[in-house]
Design an enzyme around this catalytic site. Structure first.
Site, PDB file in Angstrom:
ATOM      1  N   ARG A  33      -3.428   3.479  16.234  1.00 50.65           N
ATOM      2  CA  ARG A  33      -4.663   3.132  15.517  1.00 50.65           C
ATOM      3  C   ARG A  33      -5.841   2.987  16.492  1.00 50.65           C
ATOM      4  NH1 ARG A  33      -1.835   4.874  12.174  1.00 50.65           N
ATOM      5  NH2 ARG A  33      -1.027   3.787  10.325  1.00 50.65           N
ATOM      6  N   CYS A  42       0.872  -1.176   0.000  1.00 51.04           N
ATOM      7  CA  CYS A  42       0.000   0.000   0.000  1.00 51.04           C
ATOM      8  C   CYS A  42       0.910   1.227   0.000  1.00 51.04           C
ATOM      9  CB  CYS A  42      -0.956  -0.037   1.171  1.00 51.04           C
ATOM     10  SG  CYS A  42      -0.185  -0.298   2.782  1.00 51.04           S
ATOM     11  N   GLY A  73       2.854   0.379   4.054  1.00 50.85           N
ATOM     12  CA  GLY A  73       3.018  -1.055   4.224  1.00 50.85           C
ATOM     13  C   GLY A  73       2.788  -1.549   5.634  1.00 50.85           C
ATOM     14  N   TRP A  74       1.994  -0.830   6.445  1.00 49.48           N
ATOM     15  CA  TRP A  74       1.777  -1.329   7.807  1.00 49.48           C
ATOM     16  C   TRP A  74       0.302  -1.349   8.220  1.00 49.48           C
ATOM     17  CZ3 TRP A  74       5.587   2.917   9.667  1.00 49.48           C
ATOM     18  CH2 TRP A  74       5.026   4.174   9.544  1.00 49.48           C
ATOM     19  N   ASP A  75      -0.606  -1.240   7.272  1.00 51.88           N
ATOM     20  CA  ASP A  75      -2.039  -1.376   7.578  1.00 51.88           C
ATOM     21  C   ASP A  75      -2.718  -2.321   6.585  1.00 51.88           C
ATOM     22  OD1 ASP A  75      -2.463   0.413   9.887  1.00 51.88           O
ATOM     23  OD2 ASP A  75      -1.774   1.962   8.520  1.00 51.88           O
ATOM     24  N   ARG A  76      -2.935  -1.833   5.377  1.00 49.30           N
ATOM     25  CA  ARG A  76      -3.580  -2.670   4.368  1.00 49.30           C
ATOM     26  C   ARG A  76      -2.698  -3.847   3.945  1.00 49.30           C
ATOM     27  NH1 ARG A  76      -4.993   2.405   0.584  1.00 49.30           N
ATOM     28  NH2 ARG A  76      -3.133   3.153   1.668  1.00 49.30           N
TER      29      ARG A  76
END
Length: 466
Positions: free
Chosen positions: A280, A228, A231-234
């Site tokens: 988050r 994404c 590179g640390w959620d989706r």
């Protein structure tokens, strides 16, 4: 059955050279080896603002040198051409990024961004392969599959964690990346991709996961990159779903139990790669919770990489074993009832509506092998109809009968594995065997195993010590 052929020293060199090419220095990293293919993750390409800024920062704070261009022993002619030529910084770092992708045999690049370039304060912070003006990534198969960012999952939480009916607003100004997938990757999925903007969060995630599974399960030897923006959620969302789905099919991590694969994907796919859970949670962007809550939506065969083999290997439901057949099995043939990797697994399920009674009305024998156990995992472990509950051990004055209880202990199990509680439902846990009870009275020492069973005298009164 498969082994990676990459050389560690070569991989380290390519990573060191290419790390500036992507956002936040998050280089292409292989995280799953499946059928000899590398499934990789990373961030998107760095824009000129970040690339020049990060390069200058590294230069000044490294004493005037940049280790990304440091000399190494295995200097190739291509390296010399890159260094001697008057080439742009983009050509250098993206050239090394492409070489890393080729070294890992990656052909498919799945971009989850909903924008072509990330813009902050009027500056292009990041770019992506699909809008590279020099067409450096033209030899790769590029897939633009826009997926909502973590901010969208604030709405998911506000709707009491109901993803059904939650549709992303594709009319927002910054959303400019259309869905683009080559036709040869979609013809077998029977999905109307033109309607992607009308899908809710569940349907969109399901269809994207089907696409990724079909790519990694194809007959070619090409790897896959998923990314994404940062590179640390989706990215960990789909990498984690891929890992769990392939594990449930018995294709990867076959030695791991459910608790162990959960630990692996949480620690490795999410936290090690920088998912900022505390941040988050403070913002209500609970994409991490959505990932594991979503597992209930991928229990069907549509998400299995073993559909053909599984239909061949599973016995007919009406041709199963009876309780008498199970009892006649020799101990070494039964396998372990606490592991999905044994030859057989015994699953004790209560009948519908029998939650309040302590009866076993169904005994299901699950055949061994990765394919058959995959079907069991998909249909039982994740099934919303499964029940997992504990029942306290009956007191000594109300002992369980022999009938209805089955000895389910493998040669590798020990008495220390016996639980004090009966467990029923979706997990193939060991069924406790009847206990032997001894009672000394004036007539001697007696032994019995439960209500309705005759007692046997072990010792007469004259044989009792003391």
């Amino acid at each position: 059955m498969f082994q990676s052929t990459v050389q560690v020293s070569r991989l380290q060199d390519l990573i060191n050279r290419s790390k500036m090419a992507r956002c936040r220095g998050r280089f292409v990293c292989p995280v799953i080896l499946f059928k000899g293919k590398h499934i990789c993750r990373s961030a998107t390409l760095a824009g000129w603002g970040e690339l020049y800024g990060r390069s200058g920062y590294n230069y000044f704070f490294s004493g005037g040198t940049d280790d990304a261009w440091a000399d190494v022993e295995d200097v190739t002619e291509e390296d010399c051409a890159l260094r001697s030529g008057d080439m742009h910084l983009f050509d250098k770092v993206r050239g090394y990024d492409i070489r890393l992708l080729r070294y890992l045999s990656v052909k498919y690049i799945c971009d989850l961004m909903v924008e072509n370039k990330k813009v902050k304060f009027g500056m292009n912070v990041t770019s992506s392969e699909k809008v590279d003006k020099a067409q450096r990534y033209a030899d790769f198969t590029l897939l633009s599959i826009p997926y909502p960012g973590c901010e969208f999952f604030k709405e998911y939480k506000d709707r009491d964690y109901m993803a059904e009916g939650l549709i992303f607003n594709w009319k927002q100004d910054y959303v400019d990346a259309p869905l683009s997938i080559p036709d040869f990757l979609t013809h077998s999925l029977h999905i109307d991709w033109s309607q992607y903007q009308s899908w809710d969060l569940v349907q969109q995630t399901q269809n994207y996961l089907k696409l990724l599974l079909s790519i990694v399960n194809s007959d070619d030897d090409n790897g896959l990159l998923v990314h994404c923006i940062s590179g640390w959620d989706r990215t960990p969302l789909f990498i984690s779903l891929l890992r769990l789905s392939l594990w449930a099919d018995g294709l990867i991590h076959r030695s791991l139990k459910p608790a162990e694969i959960l630990y692996l994907t949480v620690a490795y796919d999410w936290f090690l790669f920088g998912h900022m859970l505390v941040d988050r949670l403070s913002k209500g962007e609970e994409i991490f919770f959505f990932c594991f809550n979503f597992l209930k939506h991928i229990t069907s065969e549509d998400f299995s990489a073993l559909k053909t083999q599984r239909r061949k290997s599973l016995p007919a439901r009406d041709a199963g074993f009876s309780v008498e057949d199970i009892c006649m099995l020799r101990r070494r043939d039964r396998g372990s009832t606490t592991s999905l990797g044994s030859d057989f697994s015994l699953v004790m399920e209560s009948s519908p509506g029998a939650m309040g009674s302590f009866t076993y009305e169904t005994v299901e024998l699950v055949p061994g092998g990765a394919q058959a156990q995959a079907a069991w995992r998909k249909s039982h472990s994740s099934s919303p109809q499964s029940v997992f509950w504990n029942r306290p051990q009956p007191s000594e004055d109300r002992l369980p009968s022999h009938q209805g209880l089955i000895e389910a202990k493998s040669s590798s199990s020990s008495s220390s594995n016996h639980s004090d509680n009966f467990r029923m439902g979706s997990s193939p846990l060991e069924v406790p065997k009847p206990r032997l009870w001894q009672l000394a009275d004036g007539n001697g020492l007696w032994q019995y195993s439960g209500a309705g069973c005759p007692a046997h005298r072990l010792l007469s009164p004259f044989q009792l010590p003391g």
